[in-house]
Structure formats: C-alpha cells, structure tokens
Design a protein around this motif. Sequence first.
Motif, PDB file in Angstrom:
ATOM      1  N   ASP A  72     -27.874  -4.089  -5.930  1.00  0.00           N
ATOM      2  CA  ASP A  72     -27.786  -2.766  -5.460  1.00  0.00           C
ATOM      3  C   ASP A  72     -27.055  -1.939  -6.890  1.00  0.00           C
ATOM      4  OD1 ASP A  72     -27.963   0.115  -4.173  1.00  0.00           O
ATOM      5  OD2 ASP A  72     -25.861  -0.668  -3.137  1.00  0.00           O
ATOM      6  N   ALA A  73     -26.107  -3.151  -7.132  1.00  0.00           N
ATOM      7  CA  ALA A  73     -24.929  -2.029  -8.055  1.00  0.00           C
ATOM      8  C   ALA A  73     -25.357  -2.518  -9.279  1.00  0.00           C
ATOM      9  CB  ALA A  73     -23.519  -3.199  -7.825  1.00  0.00           C
ATOM     10  N   THR A 106     -33.786  -1.728  -7.569  1.00  0.00           N
ATOM     11  CA  THR A 106     -32.939  -3.040  -7.006  1.00  0.00           C
ATOM     12  C   THR A 106     -33.896  -4.205  -5.881  1.00  0.00           C
ATOM     13  OG1 THR A 106     -31.910  -1.450  -5.888  1.00  0.00           O
ATOM     14  CG2 THR A 106     -31.426  -3.547  -4.976  1.00  0.00           C
ATOM     15  N   ARG A 112     -26.157  -6.212  -2.149  1.00  0.00           N
ATOM     16  CA  ARG A 112     -24.485  -5.965  -2.690  1.00  0.00           C
ATOM     17  C   ARG A 112     -25.004  -5.383  -4.363  1.00  0.00           C
ATOM     18  NH1 ARG A 112     -22.397  -7.066   1.949  1.00  0.00           N
ATOM     19  NH2 ARG A 112     -20.842  -8.799   0.989  1.00  0.00           N
ATOM     20  N   THR A 113     -24.886  -6.667  -4.138  1.00  0.00           N
ATOM     21  CA  THR A 113     -24.999  -6.707  -6.035  1.00  0.00           C
ATOM     22  C   THR A 113     -26.784  -6.597  -6.664  1.00  0.00           C
ATOM     23  OG1 THR A 113     -23.724  -9.573  -5.900  1.00  0.00           O
ATOM     24  CG2 THR A 113     -25.240  -8.993  -7.684  1.00  0.00           C
ATOM     25  N   HIS A 135     -25.639  -3.581   5.210  1.00  0.00           N
ATOM     26  CA  HIS A 135     -25.185  -2.831   4.561  1.00  0.00           C
ATOM     27  C   HIS A 135     -24.830  -1.882   4.451  1.00  0.00           C
ATOM     28  CE1 HIS A 135     -25.833  -2.497  -0.439  1.00  0.00           C
ATOM     29  NE2 HIS A 135     -26.356  -1.396   0.414  1.00  0.00           N
ATOM     30  N   SER A 163     -21.223  -2.040   5.341  1.00  0.00           N
ATOM     31  CA  SER A 163     -20.140  -2.615   4.716  1.00  0.00           C
ATOM     32  C   SER A 163     -20.102  -1.409   3.755  1.00  0.00           C
ATOM     33  CB  SER A 163     -20.946  -3.659   3.585  1.00  0.00           C
ATOM     34  OG  SER A 163     -22.004  -2.937   2.919  1.00  0.00           O
ATOM     35  N   LEU A 164     -20.525  -0.188   3.359  1.00  0.00           N
ATOM     36  CA  LEU A 164     -20.597   0.617   2.822  1.00  0.00           C
ATOM     37  C   LEU A 164     -18.894   1.880   3.426  1.00  0.00           C
ATOM     38  CD1 LEU A 164     -22.900   2.080   1.592  1.00  0.00           C
ATOM     39  CD2 LEU A 164     -21.857   0.436   0.358  1.00  0.00           C
TER      40      LEU A 164
END
Length: 238
Positions: A154-155, A18, A151-152, A102, A105-106
């Motif tokens: 991480d994804a 990441t 988040r991006t 983060h 948000s999950l």
Amino acid sequence: MIVRDDLVIGQPSHAWVTSQIGRAWGNAAHPAAEPFEPMIVAAVQHDVGWVEADLAPQLNPETGRPRGFLQMPRADHLRIWSASPRWLLTQSRYAALIVSRHGTSLYDRVVPEPEQAEAIAAHLAEQRALQAVLSVGLDMEQVARNGALLRTWDAISLALCHGVMPAQAGEFSLSAGGAAGAGDGVAVRLDPWPFGRERVEIACEGRALPGTFTSEAELREAFAAAPAVALRWTLVPA
C-alpha cells in the motif's frame, strides 16, 4: 481520491496498483504472500469502500480542488472503513480479515480529537469483534506477516500514485530514474529489491481534472466529463 496537480486517482485505482505489486512480489529475501490469491483479493479490494465517495468527489473550499482521501471528514472515513471488510465478506473471509486489520492499524496511529474519540472507539470495537470471528482457526503469526505485507504494498503504491520522489515505504526506498524503455512510463528505483525479476511494470488509470472549482456541483460535472489518463511505472533495482 488522490489529488495531484491536474490529475486525480481513485482509491480503488491505487488499490489496483497495490495488487500488481503484490502479484510480482517475492524472492529469497522477501517471500511472496501466502495464501496468495486471498492476499491479492485483499490488495485489490482494500479500498473498495471508497467507490461511492470517489464517484462523487467533495470540494475542498480552501483549494477549490477535490478533497484528497486524507482531507475527508472523520465520519466519512469511519463509514468507509466499516464498509470495506463487510463487502469483502462476499468474496473472501481471509481478505476481509486482512482489510479489517489494515483499517484498524491506521486508526491505532490516530490521536483523536475529543469529539471524535467515542466514534473511533466504537469503530475499533466493532472491527475487532469482526476480526475475532474471522480469525478462528487461522495462524495469527501468518496473518500478522500478511498484514505487514499489505501495509508495505500500500505504501509503495501511494508513493507511486502521489508521484513525489524520493519516498520511503517502510524499509523500502523509492527514487526517480532508471532504465525504463520508450513508452514504459516513469522509471522508479526500489531498494531493497523485493521481486523475482529484473523489472516490474505497473499500470492504472487516473482522470485529467485541471483547474479549480467554486462549487461541488461544478466539480462533479467536470469530474464526470474528465478524460481517463493511463499511468505507467517501471520499477527497477536501485
């Protein structure tokens, strides 16, 4: 821990991926993170709470394999996500805030079972109280943009580590193939292209852990002896 075929990848190793994505990120259409270094700390450390769990993997009795991070009991998830921002306070207030946001948000996307609702609500209240303290004096629009960036990244990292293509990471599509050279690892196409150079090389380590296990003790003994496996990807425009 990410479990795939005969390979396992620790959450902190995925977080390393990441951060490499974050370091390379930035062009006219997709600006780099700002402040830059605190965001890289957030990226590389956002799963720091998983260290102990990944060093002592739990057995999934249904598969005979280690539990993946999505299969961990909810109580373990909450403990881990509470620990990560607290540990990051020793490095960077900004990174701790981004990682706390983060985690919440999950959980904002989780529909809890009735027996979990109270624990999740308490966790969210604790983290939002921490966020309120850490947010004082900051530009919250910038914080929100950086949260979306993490988040991006991480994804995209999760898609690479899981190794299942094609994949989607927010607005970004990943697909197999491309012009990786010999020894450059797995070539992955990314669309749209968010980097300032023509190709981006990413690397991390997993462990080779084939087979199934009948007890947690057997699993942990095998894991302790499992050899490291170098993983490499070359990202190229679609």
